[in-house]
Design an enzyme around this catalytic site. Structure first.
Site, PDB file in Angstrom:
ATOM      1  CB  SER A   8      48.862 -42.195 -45.935  1.00 30.89           C
ATOM      2  OG  SER A   8      47.853 -42.463 -46.444  1.00 30.89           O
TER       3      SER A   8
ATOM      4  CG  HIS B 270      48.501 -37.282 -48.221  1.00 33.16           C
ATOM      5  ND1 HIS B 270      49.015 -38.559 -49.122  1.00 33.16           N
ATOM      6  CD2 HIS B 270      48.102 -37.910 -47.081  1.00 33.16           C
ATOM      7  CE1 HIS B 270      48.726 -39.669 -48.737  1.00 33.16           C
ATOM      8  NE2 HIS B 270      48.292 -39.426 -47.256  1.00 33.16           N
TER       9      HIS B 270
ATOM     10  CG  ASP C 158      50.371 -39.168 -51.897  1.00 30.84           C
ATOM     11  OD1 ASP C 158      49.446 -38.063 -51.646  1.00 30.84           O
ATOM     12  OD2 ASP C 158      50.754 -39.985 -51.320  1.00 30.84           O
TER      13      ASP C 158
END
Length: 795
Positions: A589, A226, A152
């Site tokens: 996600s 994220h 990620d």
């Protein structure tokens, strides 16, 4: 100092008109630094120094109040000195509130509110605290001994979700051999007993010229947010307070709080490249992770003869061969058919649902009408109705800036201070917000700068843009985003009818008034889960020509909408979230790490299970009904110009086998295992020497082109030590007759059994139809296998 910097996001709210005020309690935060920010020398006097500083802050509060207010008009209840510098005060007059609001050194004033017990919702929504954690030794030890690798944007090692804590269980991670790469904002101390490894991969990004070391950080540090969000959702520490803009939204916990985290940063604010992602997967498997969480995928179906044969898909195939479970986001291109971006049968592809929790905001007009909207924002102060003012009516007109720039509230210098102070400013949602030239964060920041009471962001009837992408936006000033065109038009009509303008068209009297309610309080409803509109749909595809495959995608669904989790204050990718430690996000996600965490719980209970066995356990135990017992629905789009949501019946191409049920998945009864040799199907399947792709031993049956009839074989294994008798029932897809042999069978503990399923076309549907095969055991195990068939011809 970090907390004090966070507080700078606040500002105070000014009351425009003095209105009657019943005695209330207010919390006032000051500019002065608290004790925790004091840099004390490491000496025997540091404790004494802290006490002296605390007394100095408290005494300063007293002197500050005595200099501003009459002694009988207030009572100081507390001085906050350790974590914050501020005080709680009981005030009986509106003049005292106004005086404090305008006083130098005051950072923010909060009206005190009644508190209630809150907790972050998805572990409870999935039944994990009651159904799973107690069986694994409690929340803190659930997932212990398992390492999840996150490919990620990195991780924020300073976040409390990743703080080190003792692992008192007896399951070690001795097989994990990862390393901790230091660098900018990632010192050697960043790795601990929680973050056991961290590396970054950027060579392809550097070669393309996209990587900026100042913005993107040449280290595992998360400059975007994220990666921190996904890691904490799967394996973040238990009961971490979620405080955003001074408000406590509850407590966050990963699905497997006892699992360890290994970070492989290969994505950045601009995205990433497959070369870097493949290198990250390679390293993760070499290091010895148990699970890979991959909230990334291609932007489109790869070119070539088969989507299964690109470098990443093949890399992931060999990862599963090495015993590593790979969970991947299905994509956010729904609800279009075949929008799936996770293709291979060896990958567990995750769809996203909405949960039963949502946040609503409301604005009440002085005429008694009210409108609902979005935005997690505090209310306007008290029960006061504040004057409304359209941005264009309170801005300087003799400027070259266009009307859209005025109405979007992006430039504080354009506002006339005397006209905006204490008012609710009506801003307009325009195309600039769609392409990120305008941001909600800028609106909120400007409202503080101009000392307005709050803002309303309305839709523009001349532009078909919906602000729904900001539904999860947490604000630190009173505000509401109207996401309904009729409400936006009605608000403007009310404002115009009560605003007096001069002959030159300048607004001179503002009679329209309103107040904004608290948009930070969650409400709950029973109709959940529901497939999210953005979640990519099946059927799976073989290639860029969108020829469909005999593989069910997505595989399973988990919560993905409005998920609170850790964030990185740098937030280079989203200026609306800059400075935040938590973010409320939606997407597949967000669903993916839920499954990664649940898989860690299963891996802890069954450490020798293969990736296919873990996936099988989750799929065959999944739910196809919502919490009210009705069939799961899916969000789709209506034919209206602004794409309003409608609900339709969900199919396996929406949610795969169904919605994850962790308590049942940890004890599934039977599993469908698959070995490496079975999965190396190549492309052009079938051939003269090869079986159909539908013969892969998966916990689903998908036939993309049924001509006449087809026989498929499934082999199940009893993972319990107890014998069990199963009865098979079938819900047949439309146009298909399904026969199963045997229909009743007894299987010994830890034994295997073969099932023969024959699907015969009875009617040419020229479309997919759906059914299921259910195996009901006498020990209360229920195994459900979804069936999807496209009948081309009955011949």
């Amino acid at each position: 100092m970090a907390f004090c910097t966070f507080i700078l996001l606040f500002s105070f709210i000014t009351i425009w008109d003095f209105l009657p005020l019943n005695a209330k309690v207010f919390i006032v935060l000051m500019d002065e630094e608290p004790v925790t920010s004091l840099k004390l020398e490491r000496s025997y006097d540091r404790f004494t120094d802290a006490i002296v500083y605390k007394e100095r802050i408290s005494g300063g509060h007293d002197r500050f109040l005595e200099s501003l207010l009459h002694g009988h008009s207030y009572t100081k209840l507390y001085s906050y000195t350790h974590l914050l510098s501020g005080f709680a005060i009981h005030i009986e007059s509106e003049e005292a509130v106004s005086t404090l609001q305008n006083a130098k050194g005051v950072r923010i004033i909060h009206e005190d509110i009644k508190m209630e017990k809150l907790t972050m919702h998805t572990p409870e929504f999935l039944g994990i605290p009651v159904g799973v954690w107690p069986t694994l030794g409690g929340a803190e030890f659930s997932g212990e001994g398992v390492v999840i690798g996150f490919i990620d944007t990195g991780i924020n090692p300073e976040h409390p979700s990743f703080a080190s804590h003792s692992f008192r269980g007896n399951q070690s991670i001795s097989k994990f051999k990862g390393k901790c790469t230091t660098g900018n904002r990632f010192p050697s101390t960043a790795c601990n007993s929680k973050i056991v490894g961290a590396q970054y991969f950027a060579r392809a990004a550097i070669a393309y010229g996209d990587f900026n070391s100042t913005r993107d950080y040449a280290s595992p540090f998360d400059a975007d947010g994220h990666g921190s969000h996904t890691a904490s959702t799967a394996a973040g520490n238990h009961r971490v307070p979620v405080i955003v803009s001074g408000f406590n939204y509850g407590y966050a916990s990963g699905m497997a709080p006892g699992a360890r985290i290994a970070v492989y940063k290969a994505l950045y604010t601009f995205g990433g490249y497959m070369a870097d992602v493949v290198a990250a997967v390679d390293q993760a498997v070499e290091d010895g992770v148990d699970i890979i969480s991959l909230s990334v995928g291609p932007s489109a179906v790869p070119s070539g003869p088969a989507a299964f044969l690109n470098a990443l898909e093949m890399e992931l195939l060999f990862a599963t061969k090495a015993g590593v479970l790979v969970v991947q986001a299905a994509g956010n291109s729904g609800p279009s058919s075949s929008s799936i971006l996770s293709f291979s049968p060896w990958i567990t592809s995750i769809a996203a649902s909405i949960t039963d929790r949502k946040y609503n905001n409301t604005i009440k007009l002085a005429n008694g009408h009210s409108f609902s909207g979005i935005g997690l924002a505090p209310p306007t102060l008290g029960r006061v109705y504040y004057p409304l003012a359209a941005a264009a009516d309170v801005c300087h007109r003799n400027v070259s800036t266009g009307i859209f720039s005025l109405e979007s509230c992006q430039y504080p210098e354009l506002f006339i201070p005397a006209l905006v102070r204490g008012k609710l400013i009506i801003c307009t949602y325009s195309f600039d917000f769609e392409n990120d030239d305008a941001t909600i964060a800028t609106v909120a920041d400007n409202i503080k700068k101009i000392e307005a009471a709050g803002f309303i962001l309305r839709m523009d009837p001349d532009q078909d843009f919906s602000p729904n992408k900001f539904k999860d936006m947490a604000l630190d000033v009173p505000g509401i985003i109207l996401n309904n065109m009729q409400s936006s038009m009605d608000l403007l009509e009310y404002y115009n009818s009560r605003t007096i303008k001069s002959r030159a068209g300048q607004a001179v009297v503002f009679h329209a008034r309103a107040r904004i309610l608290d948009g930070r309080r969650a409400i709950y409803h029973g109709q959940a889960p529901v497939v999210a509109s953005y979640s990519s749909r099946g059927p799976d595809v073989n290639n860029a020509l969108l020829q469909t495959a005999d593989v069910l995608k997505p595989n399973i669904m988990a919560p993905g909408s409005s998920i609170w989790a850790a964030w990185s204050p740098s937030s280079e990718g989203d200026p609306n979230l800059k400075g935040r430690n938590f973010a409320l996000l939606s997407g597949t996600s967000m669903a993916t790490p839920h499954i990664a965490g649940v898989a860690a719980l299963i891996k802890q209970r069954h450490p020798k299970w293969s990736p296919a066995a873990i996936t099988s356990a989750m799929m065959t135990s999944a739910e196809v009904t919502d919490h009210s017992g009705s069939p799961i629905l899916a969000q789709d789009y209506s034919d209206s110009p602004i794409l309003e949501h409608v609900l339709v019946h969900a199919t396996p191409f929406d949610f795969g086998a169904g919605f994850i049920n962790p308590a049942r998945a940890i004890d599934p009864g039977l599993i469908f295992n698959a070995h490496f040799q079975e999965r190396v199907t190549g492309y052009g399947c079938p051939t003269e020497n090869q079986g159909w792709c539908s013969d892969l031993n998966t916990p689903s049956i998908t036939i993309s082109n049924l001509v006449g009839s087809r026989k498929v074989i499934r082999r199940v294994r009893n993972v319990s030590s107890a014998n069990e008798t199963y009865t098979v029932t079938v819900k047949e897809p439309s146009g298909v007759k399904v026969s199963v042999s045997p229909q009743v069978f007894k299987i010994r503990g830890l034994a295997s059994r073969e099932l023969k399923i024959v699907l015969k076309a009875t009617n040419s549907t020229r479309a997919y139809s759906f059914g299921a095969m259910v195996l009901q055991g006498n020990n209360n195990h229920i195994i459900r296998i979804p069936i999807a068939v496209y009948v081309s011809t009955s011949l």
